[in-house]
Structure formats: C-alpha cells, structure tokens
Enzyme design. Structure first.
Site, mmCIF file in Angstrom:
data_model
loop_
_atom_site.group_PDB
_atom_site.id
_atom_site.type_symbol
_atom_site.label_atom_id
_atom_site.label_comp_id
_atom_site.label_asym_id
_atom_site.label_seq_id
_atom_site.Cartn_x
_atom_site.Cartn_y
_atom_site.Cartn_z
ATOM 1 N N GLY A 21 0.798 -1.219 0.000
ATOM 2 C CA GLY A 21 0.000 0.000 0.000
ATOM 3 C C GLY A 21 0.834 1.274 0.000
ATOM 4 N N ILE A 22 0.388 2.220 0.790
ATOM 5 C CA ILE A 22 1.021 3.547 0.817
ATOM 6 C C ILE A 22 2.454 3.448 1.318
ATOM 7 C CG2 ILE A 22 0.915 5.812 1.952
ATOM 8 C CD1 ILE A 22 -2.199 5.518 1.888
ATOM 9 N N VAL A 64 3.490 -3.466 15.705
ATOM 10 C CA VAL A 64 3.707 -2.172 16.380
ATOM 11 C C VAL A 64 2.869 -2.006 17.639
ATOM 12 C CG1 VAL A 64 4.600 -0.788 14.462
ATOM 13 C CG2 VAL A 64 2.117 -0.980 14.799
ATOM 14 N N TYR A 157 -11.815 4.886 14.292
ATOM 15 C CA TYR A 157 -10.762 5.192 13.318
ATOM 16 C C TYR A 157 -10.612 6.710 13.161
ATOM 17 C CZ TYR A 157 -8.241 5.309 8.826
ATOM 18 O OH TYR A 157 -7.324 5.561 7.827
ATOM 19 N N LYS A 161 -7.311 9.150 13.997
ATOM 20 C CA LYS A 161 -6.628 9.970 12.991
ATOM 21 C C LYS A 161 -6.632 11.454 13.387
ATOM 22 C CE LYS A 161 -5.211 6.748 10.235
ATOM 23 N NZ LYS A 161 -3.768 6.505 10.045
#
Ligand code: NDP
Length: 252
Positions: A21-22, A64, A157, A161
């Site tokens: 992905g990114i 993580v 979510y 963010k």
C-alpha cells in the site's frame, strides 16, 4: 535551493507498514530519491521482498502494538544503517460499525495501532534524531481526522486519525527549535488493501467517488510524492502541517 532539495541522498528512513500500500510506495520513492530505507510490518510480502533484496533496503518484522517493538524498530534501523533521519509513521488499521456496538477489544486495536504505536515509534526516534542534529517525521493521518466518512460508520478510526493530526501539531511545536520537523499527510480514498473492500462494493464505491470532487480514487504513488516533499529539505520551513491529499474530499 535547487531541485536537489527533494532528494534524500545520505539519509535513512524508517517506514512502518512498509510491506504494501502507501508505505510500500513511499519506500520505493524514498529509495529512488537516494535514501536508505528500513521497512517494517508484521511480515514481508513478495512486493516488499523485491525491494528489501536490493542494496540500501532492509526489513524488520514486528507488530507495532507490542510495546517492545517501537524501540526495537528504531534500534534495528540504527544498527543496520547507523543513523535515522526520517520516520514515516504509516502502519494503520481500519474498522467500522455503530458507535454503540464498538467493543473495547476493537477500540483498543484501532487506538493501539493508529495512535499509541506511532507515539511510541516517534518517542524512540527522537533521541537519535536529536543526537544527529535533526530529522523529519511524517505521520500518516487521514481525511477521517477531519470529517465523518460516509456511508460507513467508523468513529474509532476517525478519532485515532484526529489524534494523530494533533500529536503532529504539538510535536512540531515542541521540536521546532531543535531541528526536527513533524508533519502529517491526510490521504483521501487510496487504492490499497485497506480500501479495496469498499471500492469493490458498487454502492459504497459510488458514494466515495461522488464525494470526491476529482471523481476518482488516489493511488499510493500519489501519497508517496507528498510524503517525499514533507520528509525532504524541500519542506525545510514546513512543520506542524497536515497536507491533505484527497482529490478535494474535504472541500465540501
Ligand atoms: P494497507 O492495509 O495496505 O496497509 C496497512 C499497513 O499497516 C500494512 O503494511 C500493515 O502490515 C501495517 N500494519 C497494520 N497493523 C500493523 C501492526 N499491528 N503492526 C505492524 N504493522 C501493521 O493500507 P494503506 O496502505 O492504505 O494504509 C497506510 C496508512 O494510510 C494507514 O495509516 C491508513 O490509516 C492510512 N490511510 C489510508 C487510506 C486509504 O484509503 N487507503 C485513507 C487515509 C489514510 P501487516 O498487516 O502486514 O502487519
């Protein structure tokens, strides 16, 4: 300043969520720009292995959300490349549903991955950056840090963010005088595994596209160029910014 300010020669970057992905697109572009890159995720993918087999790339496995992992990722980068100039806090997960049904386990998974982990990785990255005399941190936020998405419901979510955007602002303030720039990138809908379910759903995909004034989704490579700008000396006077790259999604 010349166009060379966009290059990363001699710099080392740690990119979490670098296996697809990114994050993978960022790793690819940063390498082309001259950086050495440590990629991390819970496991390699064929696409990331293709990169990490090359000189100047390495991979460290880790979840993580494990409190021991953030420091281990930073240490692995220092052990392998001898320095850490750029951190891209990119690893993230999404989950949705009614607010009143969102149980503690799902809430913890979102917050641990999208907020606590980036906090810990940045906390571990700051001391070596200070010792070197500077660095750049790019936190991957989201348009969801600004608005309620539609039609899907995803308050946890979006909260994670928004918090990352604010962490970016306050970290930037704290380290501006000490050579470390801290910025965020807020993507709109980008073609990655995270968004593929919605993009494959005709009804949801239509709402997403119709809500994006450019009338299309973004590509991971279009996020990588934004991250490169923020990480490079081309952004030498930019700190505390959240660069929105969303085809116009939050303009209305
Ligand atoms: P992907 O799902 O393709 O990638 C997510 C990455 O995060 C993977 O590399 C994944 O690796 C890693 N990751 C997730 N959980 C963990 C974990 N516990 N430990 C280590 N690594 C983890 O999605 P994107 O590339 O789209 O997401 C990248 C970032 O961009 C995220 O922060 C996301 O919130 C953000 N974003 C994405 C948007 C989109 O439309 N795609 C829109 C706005 C923001 P693995 O699971 O193998 O460990």
């Amino acid at each position: 300043m010349s166009l060379d300010a966009f290059r990363l020669d001699g710099k080392t970057a740690l990119i979490t969520g670098g296996n697809r992905g990114i994050g993978l697109a960022i790793a690819r572009l940063f390498g082309e720009a001259g950086a050495q890159c440590m990629l991390s995720a819970r496991s390699e993918t064929p696409q990331s292995r293709e990169l990490t087999n090359r000189d100047g790339y390495a991979f460290t496995e880790g979840d993580v959300t494990d409190p021991a992992v953030p420091e281990r990722l930073v240490q692995a980068t220092l052990d392998r490349f001898g320095r850490l100039d750029i951190l891209v806090n990119n690893a993230g997960v999404a989950d949705g549903g009614d607010f009143h049904d969102f149980d503690d386990k799902r809430l913890a998974r979102i917050m641990d991955t999208n907020l606590i982990a980036p906090f810990r990785v940045a906390r571990a990255a700051i001391p070596p950056m200070l010792a070197q005399g500077g660095g750049a941190i790019v936190n991957i936020g989201s348009i969801s840090g600004y608005v309620a998405n539609k039609p899907q419901l995803q308050v946890a979510y979006n909260s994670s963010k928004a918090a990352i955007h604010q962490m970016t602002t306050v970290m930037a303030f704290e380290y501006a005088g000490r050579g470390i720039r801290v910025n965020a990138l807020a993507p709109g809908y980008i073609r990655t595994r995270m968004a593929e379910g919605g993009m494959a759903d005709d009804a949801m995909s239509k709402v997403w596209r119709d809500s994006t004034p450019m009338g299309r989704f973004g590509e991971p490579e279009e996020m990588a160029t934004c991250a490169l700008f923020l990480a490079s000396d081309a952004a030498s006077f930019v700190t505390g910014a959240t660069l929105v790259a969303d085809g116009g999604y939050i303009t209305h």
